[in-house]
Design an enzyme around this catalytic site. Structure first.
Site, PDB file in Angstrom:
ATOM      1  N   HIS A 108       0.846  -1.197   0.000  1.00  0.00           N
ATOM      2  CA  HIS A 108       0.000   0.000   0.000  1.00  0.00           C
ATOM      3  C   HIS A 108       0.882   1.248   0.000  1.00  0.00           C
ATOM      4  CE1 HIS A 108       0.858  -1.038   4.152  1.00  0.00           C
ATOM      5  NE2 HIS A 108       0.852   0.259   4.376  1.00  0.00           N
ATOM      6  N   HIS A 110       0.702   5.416   1.042  1.00  0.00           N
ATOM      7  CA  HIS A 110      -0.037   6.460   1.764  1.00  0.00           C
ATOM      8  C   HIS A 110      -0.107   7.726   0.915  1.00  0.00           C
ATOM      9  CE1 HIS A 110       0.227   4.582   5.887  1.00  0.00           C
ATOM     10  NE2 HIS A 110       1.198   3.932   5.276  1.00  0.00           N
TER      11      HIS A 110
HETATM   12  P1  5GP Z   1       2.237   0.935   7.116  1.00  0.00           P
HETATM   13  O1  5GP Z   1       2.734   1.208   8.504  1.00  0.00           O
HETATM   14  O2  5GP Z   1       2.309  -0.549   6.787  1.00  0.00           O
HETATM   15  O3  5GP Z   1       2.855   1.804   6.059  1.00  0.00           O
HETATM   16  O4  5GP Z   1       0.714   1.373   7.106  1.00  0.00           O
HETATM   17  C1  5GP Z   1      -0.325   0.583   7.545  1.00  0.00           C
HETATM   18  C2  5GP Z   1      -1.513   1.488   7.704  1.00  0.00           C
HETATM   19  O5  5GP Z   1      -2.678   0.687   7.679  1.00  0.00           O
HETATM   20  C3  5GP Z   1      -1.529   2.268   9.023  1.00  0.00           C
HETATM   21  O6  5GP Z   1      -1.451   3.668   8.745  1.00  0.00           O
HETATM   22  C4  5GP Z   1      -2.848   1.865   9.668  1.00  0.00           C
HETATM   23  O7  5GP Z   1      -3.527   2.961  10.258  1.00  0.00           O
HETATM   24  C5  5GP Z   1      -3.640   1.276   8.514  1.00  0.00           C
HETATM   25  N1  5GP Z   1      -4.548   0.216   8.880  1.00  0.00           N
HETATM   26  C6  5GP Z   1      -4.255  -0.876   9.620  1.00  0.00           C
HETATM   27  N2  5GP Z   1      -5.344  -1.672   9.738  1.00  0.00           N
HETATM   28  C7  5GP Z   1      -6.322  -1.068   9.036  1.00  0.00           C
HETATM   29  C8  5GP Z   1      -7.701  -1.391   8.787  1.00  0.00           C
HETATM   30  O8  5GP Z   1      -8.223  -2.416   9.228  1.00  0.00           O
HETATM   31  N3  5GP Z   1      -8.416  -0.526   8.025  1.00  0.00           N
HETATM   32  C9  5GP Z   1      -7.866   0.613   7.522  1.00  0.00           C
HETATM   33  N4  5GP Z   1      -8.666   1.403   6.799  1.00  0.00           N
HETATM   34  N5  5GP Z   1      -6.581   0.966   7.749  1.00  0.00           N
HETATM   35  C10 5GP Z   1      -5.831   0.137   8.487  1.00  0.00           C
END
Ligand code: 5GP
Ligand code: ZN
Length: 146
Positions: A108, A110
């Site tokens: 993903h 952001h």
């Molecule tokens: P990372 O740290 O891997 O770049 O980002 C993961 C993101 O996923 C975090 O910003 C967190 O808030 C988001 N996230 C985690 N679980 C869920 C979920 O169940 N639904 C949504 N919409 N976002 C999620």
């Protein structure tokens, strides 16, 4: 070698479940290869995640078509964020591997609206090793670039 080996059992990846509609999300957009939805954490209002629909763990696991599709979706979403939330700036952030800051191991990106003094920070310790080191690093990369 993949930088992260996904050990989660099939069907238990949170974003795969979200893509499949098995858990709720505030969806913004989807197409054949990508989906965009509101990040549950909302670092700033309008914080969106653009994910590959297929389960790919990191950037290196995406096909070139998926990588292109993700950036196209991110650009469209960023334009919508600019119109709807009028931020001072927009940062794209994409983490690969736990050491890279990844916490959900399904690819993903952001799309993060930014405001002056919004408290978001990323340590960025510059080393400036000089032109010889830069040339050596570039050479190492050219040798393996595909
Ligand atoms: P990372 O740290 O891997 O770049 O980002 C993961 C993101 O996923 C975090 O910003 C967190 O808030 C988001 N996230 C985690 N679980 C869920 C979920 O169940 N639904 C949504 N919409 N976002 C999620
Ligand atoms: Zn997944």
């Amino acid at each position: 070698m993949p930088m992260f080996v996904d050990t989660s059992p099939p069907g238990e990846c949170i974003f795969c479940r979200l893509v499949a509609g098995q858990i709720p999300s505030a969806k913004v957009y989807e197409d054949e290869l990508t989906i965009a939805f509101m990040d549950i954490g909302q670092v700033n209002p309008g914080h969106v995640l653009v994910a590959a629909k297929r389960h790919a763990v990191t950037l290196l696991d995406l096909t070139p078509e998926e990588a292109g599709a993700v950036m196209r979706t991110a650009q469209r979403v960023a334009a919508a964020v600019q119109k709807a939330f009028d931020p001072d700036g927009i940062s794209l952030f994409q983490a690969n591997g736990a050491a890279g800051g990844q916490t959900v191991f399904h690819f993903h990106l952001h799309v993060l609206p930014r405001h002056e003094n919004d408290g978001v920070s990323l340590g960025w310790p510059r080393k400036e090793p000089g032109p010889e080191a830069l040339a050596g690093y570039a050479q190492r990369l050219r040798e393996v670039l595909q």
